[in-house]
Design a protein around this motif. Structure first.
Motif, PDB file in Angstrom:
ATOM      1  N   GLU A 388       0.832  -1.203   0.000  1.00 34.27           N
ATOM      2  CA  GLU A 388       0.000   0.000   0.000  1.00 34.27           C
ATOM      3  C   GLU A 388       0.870   1.259   0.000  1.00 34.27           C
ATOM      4  N   GLU A 389       1.934   1.262   0.784  1.00 33.18           N
ATOM      5  CA  GLU A 389       2.835   2.416   0.813  1.00 33.18           C
ATOM      6  C   GLU A 389       3.473   2.636  -0.556  1.00 33.18           C
ATOM      7  N   GLN A 390       3.838   1.546  -1.220  1.00 34.63           N
ATOM      8  CA  GLN A 390       4.430   1.649  -2.562  1.00 34.63           C
ATOM      9  C   GLN A 390       3.421   2.209  -3.572  1.00 34.63           C
ATOM     10  N   ALA A 391       2.155   1.795  -3.427  1.00 36.76           N
ATOM     11  CA  ALA A 391       1.120   2.293  -4.335  1.00 36.76           C
ATOM     12  C   ALA A 391       0.931   3.804  -4.168  1.00 36.76           C
ATOM     13  N   TRP A 392       0.934   4.272  -2.921  1.00 43.06           N
ATOM     14  CA  TRP A 392       0.807   5.714  -2.689  1.00 43.06           C
ATOM     15  C   TRP A 392       2.008   6.465  -3.253  1.00 43.06           C
ATOM     16  N   GLU A 393       3.187   5.870  -3.129  1.00 43.36           N
ATOM     17  CA  GLU A 393       4.391   6.495  -3.673  1.00 43.36           C
ATOM     18  C   GLU A 393       4.295   6.611  -5.193  1.00 43.36           C
ATOM     19  N   ARG A 394       3.840   5.547  -5.861  1.00 48.82           N
ATOM     20  CA  ARG A 394       3.693   5.585  -7.322  1.00 48.82           C
ATOM     21  C   ARG A 394       2.656   6.624  -7.747  1.00 48.82           C
ATOM     22  N   LEU A 395       1.568   6.707  -6.963  1.00 49.91           N
ATOM     23  CA  LEU A 395       0.497   7.646  -7.301  1.00 49.91           C
ATOM     24  C   LEU A 395       1.005   9.094  -7.289  1.00 49.91           C
ATOM     25  N   GLN A 396       1.884   9.410  -6.354  1.00 56.82           N
ATOM     26  CA  GLN A 396       2.421  10.770  -6.259  1.00 56.82           C
ATOM     27  C   GLN A 396       3.250  11.164  -7.475  1.00 56.82           C
ATOM     28  N   HIS A 397       3.783  10.167  -8.183  1.00 58.87           N
ATOM     29  CA  HIS A 397       4.637  10.453  -9.336  1.00 58.87           C
ATOM     30  C   HIS A 397       3.921  10.275 -10.679  1.00 58.87           C
ATOM     31  N   CYS A 398       2.631  10.022 -10.636  1.00 58.37           N
ATOM     32  CA  CYS A 398       1.873   9.869 -11.885  1.00 58.37           C
ATOM     33  C   CYS A 398       1.634  11.236 -12.532  1.00 58.37           C
TER      34      CYS A 398
END
Length: 535
Positions: A388-398
């Protein structure tokens, strides 16, 4: 607890002595009336509904025996002490037939009378406490049954059977309509990704308690607060069609009251969307989903938005792109990989058909879709904390629609991997855990959860012990005690209130269980931790 008493005797000196000599206030007994004969006494009984009567036997107009017969015909559980100078068997026999508690012989020994009155008053108080506790337990059973039914209706699992729980006259069941409010903790998913399970559980529990109390000022309202997922609650306010007089401004006022209550008591902010109705039971599930979409599309905090038949918000929330998303979420809940894949394919297809000027809107939409999926996947335990933390990190860079769709595709892959690894028994235990967390304050048992899951009690007990490495009772007790510990440290609620909130209606029993679990009474634990934090 005050006990109400009536004194009846035709001799004025005795009446006066009874009022003056006995320490009524110290015994927490209120003399609500005195009478000189049975007729006057009967009028006082009808007027005041006393708990205790001290009555002479031999009186004019209506004697004590006739008075006693009339009192018993009125019903109720009034305790009676007879005052008499007569000791004949016939009086005793008649009095016993009408449940006289005891005799006091004249001339009166006031010390003996005081001891007898104290004992009878204690009997009355204990009976009242037991009755109140029984009513509370029955009320919880009815409330739980109603809430479970309405949760299933909201989530689309059931059409519901309101006549079983909400009305005495089954013919009126189809007359029930609702106002529906959806409450969402602002930016909940992002803010709580690093929280422990216990922290999330505590704050969700605290917010639910605030929501349950927020509308109690309107005593005529019948409403239920249902937690639909972490950080999200649905408030259903019930009415009859022919008595529905709710205006839009009424619901807007409730929404503001709820926002203020959460902000003041929990220091969090919430957003609300509502449909003031009247919404029939058959429309609750679709209305709930619409409100959920509306809040997803409002990124600001402390949003208040009405969603009725004609509002722009309703139209936006009904865009066709949401259907594939609902398909994906439904597939996750049903562990149906094909349904998840079909939903993803439909979403990709709808995006390909968008014109260039719609791309910005699509980016915003997909951003909210990812947040929605992450919350649902957390609820279903389809993501580890690290994932989940990785998903939030990816979302910030979209930065584009393509980036966002990659994140969604990755989430779908992770969902399928987790689903493949979960057996049906594991999914049932996850559902059991969710049910327990939503009902910790209630007297839940194995038979209730086994029935909820559709399996036998013995099979449930076996699965539960294998999955959680402890029995159901051990697990529930641990969850309640950990929650109680947090509430003792983080709230100013008293011991009785905390015990009730974690499922123990009796303070002494709660304290005993807590002491066995921690080695300290709740008061000792609170005092010890307060000293530790101040050092």
């Amino acid at each position: 607890m005050i006990v109400k008493a009536i004194l009846i005797d035709d001799e004025v000196p005795i009446l006066n002595n009874l009022k003056i000599v006995l320490p009524w206030e110290d015994m927490q007994i209120q003399i609500v009336g005195t009478a000189r004969n049975g007729v006057e006494g009967l009028n006082l009984v009808r007027e005041h509904e006393p708990d205790l009567i001290l009555c002479d036997i031999r009186m004019p107009v209506m004697d004590g025996m006739e008075f006693l017969k009339e009192v018993r015909q009125l019903g109720g559980e009034i305790e009676v002490l007879m005052l008499t100078g007569y000791q004949e068997f016939e009086y005793a026999r008649i009095a016993l037939q009408h449940s006289v508690r005891d005799y006091i012989l004249k001339p009166i020994n006031y010390e003996e009378l005081e001891n007898t009155v104290r004992k009878v008053a204690d009997i009355i108080r204990n009976r009242k406490i037991e009755k109140k506790m029984a009513e509370r337990r029955w009320g919880k059973v009815i409330s739980l049954a109603y809430e479970k039914m309405m949760f299933d209706v909201i989530m689309g699992f059931s059409a519901g059977h309101p006549s079983y729980f909400t009305v005495d006259d089954k013919d009126q069941a189809d007359q029930l309509v609702y106002t529906l409010l959806l409450v969402d903790l602002d930016q909940y998913a992002q803010q709580t990704v690093s929280w422990s399970d216990n922290e999330r559980r505590l704050w969700n529990f605290a917010v639910r308690n605030v929501l349950q109390d927020a509308l109690q000022g309107d005593e005529w309202l019948k409403y239920a607060v249902l937690q639909t997922r972490e950080g999200e609650w649905c408030i259903l306010v019930q009415f009859y069609k022919d008595r529905f007089e709710i205006e839009e401004h009424d619901v807007a006022n409730w929404a503001s009251m709820i926002q203020d209550a959460v902000r003041n008591h929990i220091k969090f902010t919430v957003s609300l969307a509502w449909d003031s109705g009247p919404v029939p039971m058959t429309g609750l599930s679709s209305t709930f989903k619409r409100l959920q979409r509306v809040l997803l599309l409002h990124p600001d905090i402390e949003v208040l938005v009405s969603v009725d038949e004609s509002s722009i918000a309703r139209q936006v929330a009904s865009v066709s792109q949401w259907q594939p998303v609902e398909e994906m979420v439904s597939g996750m809940k049903q562990n149906d990989k094909k349904k998840i894949e079909q939903g993803l394919a439909a979403l990709q297809s709808s995006l390909l058909q968008m014109s260039e000027h719609s791309i910005v809107r699509a980016e915003k939409f997909l951003h909210y879709v990812i947040i929605h999926l992450l919350r649902e996947m957390r609820e279903l335990e389809l993501l580890s904390k690290q994932e989940e933390e990785q998903a939030w990190e990816r979302l910030q860079h979209c930065v584009s629609v393509k980036d966002l769709m990659v994140v969604i595709s990755q989430l779908v892959v992770q969902t399928k991997e987790h689903a493949m690894n979960k057996k049906s028994s594991e999914l049932m235990m996850i559902a059991a855990k969710d049910y327990i967390q939503r009902n910790l304050s209630s007297d839940i048992g194995i038979d209730e959860i086994a029935d909820y899951l559709g399996i036998s009690c013995s099979y449930f007990s076996l699965l539960f012990k294998n999955y959680y490495s402890e029995t159901f009772v051990e697990y529930v007790t641990k969850q309640r005690m950990e929650l109680a510990k947090s509430m003792l440290l983080m709230t100013d609620k008293n011991i009785t209130q905390i015990g009730s909130l974690v499922g123990y209606s009796e303070r002494r029993y709660f304290s005993r269980v807590f002491q066995k679990y921690t080695g300290l009474t709740p008061s000792e634990y609170r005092e010890k931790e307060a000293k530790s934090s101040s050092v």
